[in-house]
Design an enzyme around this catalytic site. Structure first.
Site, PDB file in Angstrom:
ATOM      1  N   ASP A 165      -2.602   6.518   5.497  1.00 30.06           N
ATOM      2  CA  ASP A 165      -4.039   5.508   5.052  1.00 30.06           C
ATOM      3  C   ASP A 165      -3.645   4.746   5.990  1.00 30.06           C
ATOM      4  O   ASP A 165      -2.887   4.286   6.272  1.00 30.06           O
ATOM      5  CB  ASP A 165      -2.848   5.600   4.031  1.00 30.06           C
ATOM      6  CG  ASP A 165      -3.983   4.434   3.328  1.00 30.06           C
ATOM      7  OD1 ASP A 165      -4.763   3.952   3.431  1.00 30.06           O
ATOM      8  OD2 ASP A 165      -3.380   3.626   1.855  1.00 30.06           O
ATOM      9  N   TRP A 223       0.477  -1.232  -0.433  1.00 29.25           N
ATOM     10  CA  TRP A 223       0.331  -0.128  -0.228  1.00 29.25           C
ATOM     11  C   TRP A 223       0.528   1.383   0.140  1.00 29.25           C
ATOM     12  O   TRP A 223       0.463   2.394  -0.903  1.00 29.25           O
ATOM     13  CB  TRP A 223      -0.698   0.098   0.681  1.00 29.25           C
ATOM     14  CG  TRP A 223      -1.947  -0.814   1.387  1.00 29.25           C
ATOM     15  CD1 TRP A 223      -2.128  -2.096   1.940  1.00 29.25           C
ATOM     16  CD2 TRP A 223      -2.719  -1.164   0.038  1.00 29.25           C
ATOM     17  NE1 TRP A 223      -2.695  -2.998   1.753  1.00 29.25           N
ATOM     18  CE2 TRP A 223      -3.511  -2.555   0.343  1.00 29.25           C
ATOM     19  CE3 TRP A 223      -2.892  -1.287  -1.237  1.00 29.25           C
ATOM     20  CZ2 TRP A 223      -4.532  -3.108  -0.566  1.00 29.25           C
ATOM     21  CZ3 TRP A 223      -4.410  -1.151  -1.546  1.00 29.25           C
ATOM     22  CH2 TRP A 223      -4.678  -2.894  -1.776  1.00 29.25           C
ATOM     23  N   LYS A 233     -12.791  -2.265   4.990  1.00 29.53           N
ATOM     24  CA  LYS A 233     -12.543  -2.985   6.483  1.00 29.53           C
ATOM     25  C   LYS A 233     -12.992  -2.968   7.696  1.00 29.53           C
ATOM     26  O   LYS A 233     -13.797  -3.494   7.492  1.00 29.53           O
ATOM     27  CB  LYS A 233     -11.272  -2.772   6.080  1.00 29.53           C
ATOM     28  CG  LYS A 233     -10.416  -4.035   4.999  1.00 29.53           C
ATOM     29  CD  LYS A 233      -9.434  -3.279   4.462  1.00 29.53           C
ATOM     30  CE  LYS A 233      -8.363  -3.960   2.773  1.00 29.53           C
ATOM     31  NZ  LYS A 233      -7.615  -2.520   2.802  1.00 29.53           N
TER      32      LYS A 233
END
Ligand SMILES: *Cc1c(COP(=O)(O)O)cnc(C)c1O
Length: 275
Positions: free
Chosen positions: A87, A20, A111
């Site tokens: 993030d 990520w 999530k």
């Protein structure tokens, strides 16, 4: 959007902790210079690296939890007057955080927040004010801030579902209570991995994620058998990401302590049968 609005030709620090972070770095390079302030690429992203921040960065970016390596920042770094950007897609609401320490927090909903299709952004007012000008309306933070996030019609169904998730979290005692549960869930699972000879955790113990528990078995053949039997027993998604192999239990907020206990008892049985 972050580099577009906040970088605009300058330099930003990024900590490279995995897939990520890598994607974030790639996008940032389109709008300025990226200084990699730390990287754990040398060990397949199994730890949170030490950081060397630059003084003149427009912001410093971290990925609070990496789902593939199964690592998570325990303590957020102090970047002084440089705004910290995170993030938090895969661990927001897993524990209480001090939002005031961040310049910007962003997270996809899918999530711990609700259905996909909604993104949460918490941004400091001065960063909105001083953002780059001349951007198209939908890619600039200003119109969102000025219009209560309703400059255009927002995805109402997703937001309604998020309201229900927020109520579900509050009914359990809020984020603080969820954190206690998450710690208990992770402790049980990691201790199963640490106790049984069959399993080996892949993340550096002090950087282990509360959300994504990564582990390997004694051999690849046993891993294949484990995943096959786990799948037949109704466990979903235990296969590790294709880039690292192995196994991964994603135990986001929606996973209960009972779910974890069922998984552990499956893992204990498997270890016994294949000792
Ligand atoms: C899951 C995840 C994403 C990906 O979100 P998409 O909406 O699927 O692009 C981004 N960052 C982190 C840290 C994630 O865990």
């Amino acid at each position: 959007m972050i580099p577009m609005n906040l970088l605009a030709g300058g330099t930003a620090d990024y900590v490279h902790t995995g897939e990520w972070a890598k994607k974030a770095i790639k996008e940032a390079k389109l709008f300025g210079t990226v200084n990699v302030a730390g990287s754990s690429e040398d060990k397949n992203f199994c730890y949170i690296p030490a950081q060397k921040w630059s003084a003149n960065a427009k912001y410093a970016h971290i990925t609070s939890n990496e789902t593939i390596g199964g690592i998570q920042w325990r303590v957020y770094p102090d970047t002084g007057s440089v705004p910290l950007v995170a993030d938090m897609s895969s661990d927001i609401f897993c524990r209480p955080i001090d939002v005031s320490r961040f310049g910007l927090i962003y997270a996809g909903a899918q999530k711990n927040i609700g259905p996909s299709g909604v993104t949460l952004v918490i941004i400091r007012k001065d960063l909105v004010e001083n953002g780059a000008s001349g951007l198209t309306t939908m890619l600039s933070y200003k119109p969102y801030a000025e219009n209560d996030s309703m400059y255009n019609t927002p995805p109402t169904f997703g937001i309604y579902m998020i309201k229900l998730v927020m109520e579900w979290m509050e009914a359990q005692g809020g984020v603080a209570a969820i954190y206690e549960k998450n710690k208990e869930k992770a402790k049980l699972l990691y201790s199963c991995i640490d106790t049984l000879d069959m399993y080996q955790g892949t993340a550096n113990p002090v950087d282990r994620s509360l959300m994504n528990v990564t582990f390997r078995l004694k051999s690849e053949d046993l891993e294949t058998l484990f995943l096959k039997e786990a799948s037949a027993a109704g466990f979903v998604g235990l296969k590790g990401h294709r880039s690292v192999g192995g196994c991964r239990a994603s135990i986001y907020n929606a996973m209960t302590l009972d779910h974890i206990k069922v998984l552990i008892s499956f893992m204990e049985d498997f270890a016994k049968k294949n000792a």
